[in-house]
Motif scaffolding. Structure first.
Motif, PDB file in Angstrom:
ATOM      1  N   CYS A 154      -8.743   3.786  -2.706  1.00  0.00           N
ATOM      2  CA  CYS A 154      -9.764   2.830  -2.239  1.00  0.00           C
ATOM      3  C   CYS A 154     -10.650   3.480  -1.179  1.00  0.00           C
ATOM      4  O   CYS A 154     -11.854   3.218  -1.114  1.00  0.00           O
ATOM      5  CB  CYS A 154      -9.125   1.547  -1.710  1.00  0.00           C
ATOM      6  SG  CYS A 154      -8.054   1.781  -0.286  1.00  0.00           S
TER       7      CYS A 154
ATOM      8  N   CYS B 153       0.844  -1.207   0.000  1.00  0.00           N
ATOM      9  CA  CYS B 153       0.000   0.000   0.000  1.00  0.00           C
ATOM     10  C   CYS B 153       0.880   1.258   0.000  1.00  0.00           C
ATOM     11  O   CYS B 153       1.836   1.357   0.764  1.00  0.00           O
ATOM     12  CB  CYS B 153      -0.889  -0.017   1.239  1.00  0.00           C
ATOM     13  SG  CYS B 153      -1.930   1.449   1.379  1.00  0.00           S
ATOM     14  N   ILE B 154       0.556   2.205  -0.862  1.00  0.00           N
ATOM     15  CA  ILE B 154       1.310   3.465  -0.907  1.00  0.00           C
ATOM     16  C   ILE B 154       0.474   4.631  -0.354  1.00  0.00           C
ATOM     17  O   ILE B 154       0.803   5.795  -0.560  1.00  0.00           O
ATOM     18  CB  ILE B 154       1.786   3.783  -2.339  1.00  0.00           C
ATOM     19  CG1 ILE B 154       0.607   3.863  -3.313  1.00  0.00           C
ATOM     20  CG2 ILE B 154       2.815   2.756  -2.807  1.00  0.00           C
ATOM     21  CD1 ILE B 154       0.953   4.448  -4.670  1.00  0.00           C
TER      22      ILE B 154
ATOM     23  N   CYS C 129      -7.048   0.211  -7.027  1.00  0.00           N
ATOM     24  CA  CYS C 129      -5.704   0.284  -6.433  1.00  0.00           C
ATOM     25  C   CYS C 129      -4.631   0.379  -7.529  1.00  0.00           C
ATOM     26  O   CYS C 129      -4.586  -0.452  -8.420  1.00  0.00           O
ATOM     27  CB  CYS C 129      -5.459  -0.946  -5.557  1.00  0.00           C
ATOM     28  SG  CYS C 129      -3.871  -0.882  -4.698  1.00  0.00           S
TER      29      CYS C 129
ATOM     30  N   CYS D 198      -2.367   5.993  -1.166  1.00  0.00           N
ATOM     31  CA  CYS D 198      -2.906   6.955  -2.138  1.00  0.00           C
ATOM     32  C   CYS D 198      -4.335   7.351  -1.783  1.00  0.00           C
ATOM     33  O   CYS D 198      -4.847   8.342  -2.293  1.00  0.00           O
ATOM     34  CB  CYS D 198      -2.857   6.370  -3.545  1.00  0.00           C
ATOM     35  SG  CYS D 198      -4.022   5.014  -3.822  1.00  0.00           S
ATOM     36  N   THR D 199      -5.004   6.560  -0.969  1.00  0.00           N
ATOM     37  CA  THR D 199      -6.401   6.740  -0.520  1.00  0.00           C
ATOM     38  C   THR D 199      -7.439   6.571  -1.632  1.00  0.00           C
ATOM     39  O   THR D 199      -8.595   6.939  -1.451  1.00  0.00           O
ATOM     40  CB  THR D 199      -6.673   8.097   0.197  1.00  0.00           C
ATOM     41  OG1 THR D 199      -6.739   9.144  -0.763  1.00  0.00           O
ATOM     42  CG2 THR D 199      -5.647   8.402   1.266  1.00  0.00           C
TER      43      THR D 199
ATOM     44  N   LEU E  55      -3.324   0.701   6.310  1.00  0.00           N
ATOM     45  CA  LEU E  55      -4.712   0.758   5.869  1.00  0.00           C
ATOM     46  C   LEU E  55      -5.567  -0.076   6.814  1.00  0.00           C
ATOM     47  O   LEU E  55      -5.245  -1.229   7.099  1.00  0.00           O
ATOM     48  CB  LEU E  55      -4.802   0.196   4.445  1.00  0.00           C
ATOM     49  CG  LEU E  55      -6.131   0.403   3.732  1.00  0.00           C
ATOM     50  CD1 LEU E  55      -6.328   1.864   3.358  1.00  0.00           C
ATOM     51  CD2 LEU E  55      -6.190  -0.454   2.471  1.00  0.00           C
TER      52      LEU E  55
END
Ligand code: SF4
Length: 232
Positions: A151, A145-146, A199, A148-149, A175
Motif C-alpha cells: 500500500c 498488517c504484515i 493489500c 509488506c509495504t 502502519l
C-alpha cells in the motif's frame, strides 16, 4: 547465446536486468512471496521468496539473474524456512481467518495453506493496534498488517499520494496514515486508488464488500496460490 539459469534443474531463460523472481514468473515457476508484486519495485522484506543460489540463500525478488546460476526453490529445507516465516507473521498479528472478510481471497492465508501450515508453532505476541474505520468507503485494521509495504508503494508510485508509511520497530511497528488526524477519512484516499485493493491480507479493505463472494467461489477456494501466477 541465450541467457539462462536453472531452477530446481529446469532451464529458465532470462533477459538482462531481470531478477530471479521475474525469470521464474515468466517461466510459470512459483516462488512463494507476499511483499513482491510485479507492478512495483521489489522490497525484499518478507523473505518468503528465499531461494538458494549456488549454495547461498538470497531473496529471489531482489537478486539479479545471472548466466549459469543454479537456483534451488522447492526444497524441504527452504519450504520449512518459509513455513516458519508464515507462522511468525500469523503470531505477530490478529489473523482470525474464519471471521475475516478477506478469507478465501487472502494471500497470507493461501500461502499458509500452500506451505502446509497446520499450527502457529510460536506463541502469539502481538499488541493491539488501532482499527481505523473513519473513511466512508475503506477500513484499516492494523492488526492484520504484515508490513509488506504494497500500500505504501502503490500510494506513492501509482496514486502519487504518499498516504502510508511504516513506523516503529519490533512489536511497536505499525502502519501510519499521512493525514492531519492520522486517520483515513482526511487522507485524500479514494476507493479507486491502486492502494485500496493491493493489500494481500484483510488489513486494508473496501467496505461493504466483505463476504459478498460465497464460499466455494472465492479466489483461492478452487486453486492454490502457486497456480495464480498471472496476478503475482
Ligand atoms: Fe501490506 Fe496491507 Fe499492511 Fe499495507 S496494510 S503494509 S498492503 S499488509
Amino acid at each position: 547465446m541465450e541467457q539462462h539459469i536453472t531452477i530446481d534443474g529446469v532451464i529458465v531463460p532470462f533477459k538482462p536486468g531481470e531478477t530471479i523472481m521475474q525469470a521464474a514468473s515468466a517461466a510459470n515457476i512459483y516462488i512463494p512471496h507476499l511483499c513482491h508484486h510485479p507492478e512495483f519495485k521489489p522490497h525484499g522484506s518478507c523473505k518468503l521468496c528465499t531461494v538458494n543460489v549456488n549454495g547461498r540463500n538470497c531473496s529471489a525478488c531482489t537478486f539479479p539473474a545471472e548466466f549459469g546460476q543454479q537456483v534451488l526453490n522447492q526444497t524441504d529445507e527452504l519450504n520449512k524456512l518459509r513455513l516458519r516465516i508464515i507462522q511468525m507473521l500469523f503470531v505477530e498479528g490478529n489473523h482470525l481467518c474464519p471471521a475475516c472478510e478477506k478469507s478465501g481471497n487472502c494471500k497470507l492465508q493461501a500461502t499458509a495453506y500452500q506451505l502446509g501450515m497446520l499450527d502457529s508453532h510460536f506463541p502469539h505476541f502481538y499488541k493491539a493496534h488501532e482499527v481505523d474505520s473513519s473513511h466512508p468507503d475503506l477500513m484499516l485494521d492494523r492488526n492484520r498488517c504484515i508490513f509488506c509495504t504494497l500500500c505504501v508503494r502503490a500510494s506513492r508510485d501509482v496514486d502519487g499520494k504518499e498516504i502510508f508509511e511504516i513506523s516503529g520497530r519490533g512489536i511497536n511497528k505499525h502502519l501510519v496514515v499521512n493525514s492531519p488526524s492520522g486517520k483515513l477519512h482526511d487522507s485524500g484516499m479514494e476507493m479507486d486508488d491502486r492502494a485500496a485493493d493491493i493489500c494481500p491480507t484483510g488489513a486494508l479493505l473496501v467496505k461493504r464488500q466483505g463476504f459478498s463472494v460465497p464460499i466455494g467461489k472465492r479466489t483461492f477456494d478452487n486453486h492454490e496460490i502457486s497456480e495464480d501466477l498471472d496476478e503475482q
